[in-house]
Design a protein around this motif. Structure first.
Motif, PDB file in Angstrom:
ATOM      1  N   PRO A 154       0.681  -1.292   0.063  1.00  0.00           N
ATOM      2  CA  PRO A 154       0.043  -0.025   0.070  1.00  0.00           C
ATOM      3  C   PRO A 154       0.828   1.162   0.087  1.00  0.00           C
ATOM      4  N   THR A 155       0.501   2.336  -0.747  1.00  0.00           N
ATOM      5  CA  THR A 155       1.353   3.506  -0.856  1.00  0.00           C
ATOM      6  C   THR A 155       0.175   4.590  -0.827  1.00  0.00           C
ATOM      7  N   LEU A 156       0.664   5.686  -0.506  1.00  0.00           N
ATOM      8  CA  LEU A 156       0.030   6.989  -0.438  1.00  0.00           C
ATOM      9  C   LEU A 156      -0.297   7.838  -1.780  1.00  0.00           C
ATOM     10  N   ASP A 157       0.675   7.374  -2.622  1.00  0.00           N
ATOM     11  CA  ASP A 157       0.587   7.908  -4.106  1.00  0.00           C
ATOM     12  C   ASP A 157       1.253   7.073  -4.991  1.00  0.00           C
ATOM     13  N   GLU A 158       1.236   7.691  -6.161  1.00  0.00           N
ATOM     14  CA  GLU A 158       2.011   6.735  -7.347  1.00  0.00           C
ATOM     15  C   GLU A 158       2.848   7.433  -8.083  1.00  0.00           C
ATOM     16  N   LYS A 159       3.747   8.339  -7.222  1.00  0.00           N
ATOM     17  CA  LYS A 159       4.944   9.097  -7.792  1.00  0.00           C
ATOM     18  C   LYS A 159       6.026   8.096  -8.002  1.00  0.00           C
ATOM     19  N   GLN A 160       7.066   8.910  -8.737  1.00  0.00           N
ATOM     20  CA  GLN A 160       8.283   8.182  -9.257  1.00  0.00           C
ATOM     21  C   GLN A 160       8.962   7.402  -8.097  1.00  0.00           C
ATOM     22  N   ASP A 161       9.254   8.232  -7.132  1.00  0.00           N
ATOM     23  CA  ASP A 161       9.940   7.821  -6.017  1.00  0.00           C
ATOM     24  C   ASP A 161       9.479   6.607  -4.921  1.00  0.00           C
ATOM     25  N   THR A 162       8.072   6.627  -5.019  1.00  0.00           N
ATOM     26  CA  THR A 162       7.370   5.645  -4.509  1.00  0.00           C
ATOM     27  C   THR A 162       7.232   4.303  -5.260  1.00  0.00           C
ATOM     28  N   TRP A 163       7.156   4.418  -6.749  1.00  0.00           N
ATOM     29  CA  TRP A 163       7.381   3.410  -7.553  1.00  0.00           C
ATOM     30  C   TRP A 163       8.615   2.878  -7.381  1.00  0.00           C
ATOM     31  N   LEU A 164       9.965   3.622  -7.214  1.00  0.00           N
ATOM     32  CA  LEU A 164      11.036   3.016  -7.096  1.00  0.00           C
ATOM     33  C   LEU A 164      11.411   2.124  -5.870  1.00  0.00           C
ATOM     34  N   ARG A 165      10.629   2.799  -4.789  1.00  0.00           N
ATOM     35  CA  ARG A 165      10.982   2.009  -3.290  1.00  0.00           C
ATOM     36  C   ARG A 165      10.214   1.031  -3.292  1.00  0.00           C
ATOM     37  N   CYS A 166       8.977   1.042  -3.996  1.00  0.00           N
ATOM     38  CA  CYS A 166       8.178  -0.403  -4.165  1.00  0.00           C
ATOM     39  C   CYS A 166       9.120  -1.574  -4.940  1.00  0.00           C
ATOM     40  N   HIS A 167       9.654  -1.075  -5.738  1.00  0.00           N
ATOM     41  CA  HIS A 167      10.625  -2.053  -6.573  1.00  0.00           C
ATOM     42  C   HIS A 167      11.775  -2.752  -5.512  1.00  0.00           C
ATOM     43  N   ILE A 168      12.107  -1.762  -4.949  1.00  0.00           N
ATOM     44  CA  ILE A 168      13.446  -2.230  -3.899  1.00  0.00           C
ATOM     45  C   ILE A 168      12.886  -3.132  -2.790  1.00  0.00           C
ATOM     46  N   HIS A 169      11.745  -3.033  -2.365  1.00  0.00           N
ATOM     47  CA  HIS A 169      10.862  -3.650  -1.155  1.00  0.00           C
ATOM     48  C   HIS A 169      10.600  -4.934  -1.826  1.00  0.00           C
ATOM     49  N   MET A 170      10.071  -4.916  -3.226  1.00  0.00           N
ATOM     50  CA  MET A 170       9.808  -6.124  -3.852  1.00  0.00           C
ATOM     51  C   MET A 170      10.830  -7.129  -4.017  1.00  0.00           C
ATOM     52  N   TYR A 171      11.895  -6.581  -4.346  1.00  0.00           N
ATOM     53  CA  TYR A 171      13.029  -7.583  -4.622  1.00  0.00           C
ATOM     54  C   TYR A 171      13.536  -8.092  -3.315  1.00  0.00           C
ATOM     55  N   GLU A 172      13.456  -7.381  -2.303  1.00  0.00           N
ATOM     56  CA  GLU A 172      13.741  -7.508  -0.986  1.00  0.00           C
ATOM     57  C   GLU A 172      12.804  -8.692  -0.404  1.00  0.00           C
ATOM     58  N   PHE A 173      11.473  -8.627  -0.713  1.00  0.00           N
ATOM     59  CA  PHE A 173      10.495  -9.565  -0.419  1.00  0.00           C
ATOM     60  C   PHE A 173      10.829 -10.938  -0.926  1.00  0.00           C
ATOM     61  N   PHE A 174      11.133 -10.858  -2.404  1.00  0.00           N
ATOM     62  CA  PHE A 174      11.573 -12.126  -3.051  1.00  0.00           C
ATOM     63  C   PHE A 174      12.949 -12.876  -2.676  1.00  0.00           C
ATOM     64  N   SER A 175      13.877 -11.982  -1.920  1.00  0.00           N
ATOM     65  CA  SER A 175      15.057 -12.385  -1.607  1.00  0.00           C
ATOM     66  C   SER A 175      16.128 -12.442  -2.898  1.00  0.00           C
ATOM     67  N   GLY A 176      15.775 -11.802  -3.869  1.00  0.00           N
ATOM     68  CA  GLY A 176      16.410 -12.087  -5.230  1.00  0.00           C
ATOM     69  C   GLY A 176      15.996 -11.260  -6.433  1.00  0.00           C
ATOM     70  N   VAL A 177      16.711 -11.179  -7.338  1.00  0.00           N
ATOM     71  CA  VAL A 177      16.068 -10.099  -8.583  1.00  0.00           C
ATOM     72  C   VAL A 177      16.013 -10.991  -9.743  1.00  0.00           C
ATOM     73  N   PRO A 178      14.617 -11.191 -10.550  1.00  0.00           N
ATOM     74  CA  PRO A 178      14.642 -11.584 -11.600  1.00  0.00           C
ATOM     75  C   PRO A 178      15.551 -10.895 -12.827  1.00  0.00           C
ATOM     76  N   VAL A 179      15.712 -11.783 -13.929  1.00  0.00           N
ATOM     77  CA  VAL A 179      16.420 -11.329 -14.897  1.00  0.00           C
ATOM     78  C   VAL A 179      15.652 -10.252 -15.607  1.00  0.00           C
ATOM     79  N   LYS A 180      14.369 -10.377 -15.660  1.00  0.00           N
ATOM     80  CA  LYS A 180      13.625  -9.376 -16.345  1.00  0.00           C
ATOM     81  C   LYS A 180      12.493  -8.640 -15.543  1.00  0.00           C
ATOM     82  N   THR A 181      12.269  -7.290 -15.377  1.00  0.00           N
ATOM     83  CA  THR A 181      11.222  -6.611 -14.750  1.00  0.00           C
ATOM     84  C   THR A 181      10.298  -6.012 -15.796  1.00  0.00           C
ATOM     85  N   VAL A 182       9.181  -6.415 -15.897  1.00  0.00           N
ATOM     86  CA  VAL A 182       8.346  -6.017 -16.985  1.00  0.00           C
ATOM     87  C   VAL A 182       7.349  -5.414 -16.379  1.00  0.00           C
ATOM     88  N   CYS A 183       6.980  -4.011 -16.853  1.00  0.00           N
ATOM     89  CA  CYS A 183       6.070  -2.855 -16.407  1.00  0.00           C
ATOM     90  C   CYS A 183       5.269  -2.426 -17.463  1.00  0.00           C
TER      91      CYS A 183
END
Length: 385
Positions: free
Chosen positions: A41-70
């Protein structure tokens, strides 16, 4: 591969004091093979929020996929032509480089190219948003906890049309993810074309950071992360400083090795500045003294002192002296902004007029006296007949 998107549906939090409702957005990510999902959950859909969500996502998965599709969101994609290179925002491209993942926007109006996350968005809306619709949340933290629990249940639930659950299949998929970098990506912004002052400092967000004196007079760009300011000249980093908080202003961060022992401009000298101030008046001199006492090294006071003294050229020395007299009891270290405000609003003129009128009244009262006849007039002598 991981697919990412914003959910079209929203959640809400309520201000417990005012009852005001705030809309909450949901960032959704999905690994296509396992359908293992991440939701934030986030308060907005701004760029910095979008980027932080990616950082938290990779940490949640404990790894990084080869591709990130958006999708073709403005916060991540600048241009997606039918032919030619896709242009990402600088920050999104930097994040992809840091995590060594290829960021691949889908074709314009082609949601089937990321059908997994599109399907997961709908399932999340049912599994999380609908599940929590009867609950009232009073803070983002409270909502995040509830979403985290609902997400865990969603990932642990058995598939309806295949064996196992998302979490069980993810354990098999995990081995295909790359390791996280040792240092997480830090979201950064940029400010451009800032001139370096003669005192070897550049002003960023109302605070001052030093650079080597050889760059005085040139223009630099600044990269700002949550904790660090990096200063670049011609794409080369020339200085790094801890970043002052946003609520702080007019502070200096100075590397002593950046400072020159001598300045070519004669006014760039604390003794000359103090002598100039003293020639204007005692109150101006006191202001300049306080400015230099408030800094760690004298060079930090040059710009502030010089900007104050140059007001005498725009408004006259007499008016600057009066403005300093007004400002000194009001603030510990009067600066250009306060003095300029006093002068621009003619407070000093009104003050001088009142002061002049008061002095005339006092002088008049002191010099005035009645016509007094002596005792000779009242008591005999040559006036008796």
């Amino acid at each position: 591969m991981v697919e990412v998107d914003w959910s079209g549906k929203h959640m809400e939090i309520v201000n417990i004091d005012t009852g005001e409702i705030t809309k909450i957005h949901l960032f959704v990510a999905c690994l296509p093979y396992s359908q293992y999902a991440y939701v934030e959950p986030t308060l907005d859909e701004k760029q910095d929020t979008w980027l932080r969500c990616h950082i938290h996502m990779y940490e949640f998965f404990s790894g990084v996929p080869v591709k990130t599709v958006c999708d073709n969101l403005k916060v991540g994609v600048v241009k997606h032509p039918k032919e030619g290179d896709i242009i990402l925002t600088d920050a999104y491209e930097a994040l992809g480089s840091h995590y060594v993942t290829a960021i691949m926007p889908t074709g314009v109006r082609k949601p089937k190219q990321k059908s997994s996350v599109e399907g997961t968005v709908g399932k999340v809306a049912t599994a999380i948003i609908a599940k929590l619709r009867q609950h009232t949340f009073y803070s983002v933290y409270e909502l995040k906890e509830a979403v985290s629990k609902a997400l865990k249940a969603f990932n642990n639930a058995p598939f309806q049309k295949r064996q196992y659950s998302r979490i069980e299949v993810f354990e098999e998929e995990r081995s295909y993810l790359r390791e996280l970098p040792k240092v997480p990506y830090e979201v950064a912004g940029w400010e451009y074309n800032h001139k370096i002052y003669p005192n070897s400092h550049v002003c960023i967000e109302k605070n001052y950071y030093s650079v080597p004196f050889a760059f005085v007079g040139q223009y630099v760009d600044a990269k700002l992360t949550d904790s660090v300011v990096e200063i670049y000249n011609n794409h080369k980093r020339i200085s790094t400083h801890p970043r002052f908080p946003l609520y702080v202003s007019n502070k200096y961060s100075t590397h002593k090795e950046d400072m020159s022992d001598a300045f070519s401009q004669p006014e760039m000298n604390d003794i000359r500045l103090k002598q100039w101030a003293a020639s204007i008046g005692a109150h101006t001199s006191e202001v300049i003294e306080r400015i230099f006492k408030s800094v760690t090294i004298k060079e930090q006071g040059y710009n502030s002192a010089l900007s104050v003294l140059k007001l005498s050229k725009s408004y006259s020395e007499e008016r600057l002296e009066a403005a300093c007299e007004i400002a000194l009891p009001m603030t510990r270290v009067p600066r250009y902004k306060q003095l300029k405000s006093i002068l621009a609003s003619n407070q000093d003129v009104i003050y001088l007029e009142k002061k002049s009128a008061h002095l005339k009244t006092v002088e008049s009262n002191t010099n005035s006296h009645g016509y007094i006849r002596g005792s000779e007039y009242y008591g005999g002598g040559r006036y008796d007949k």
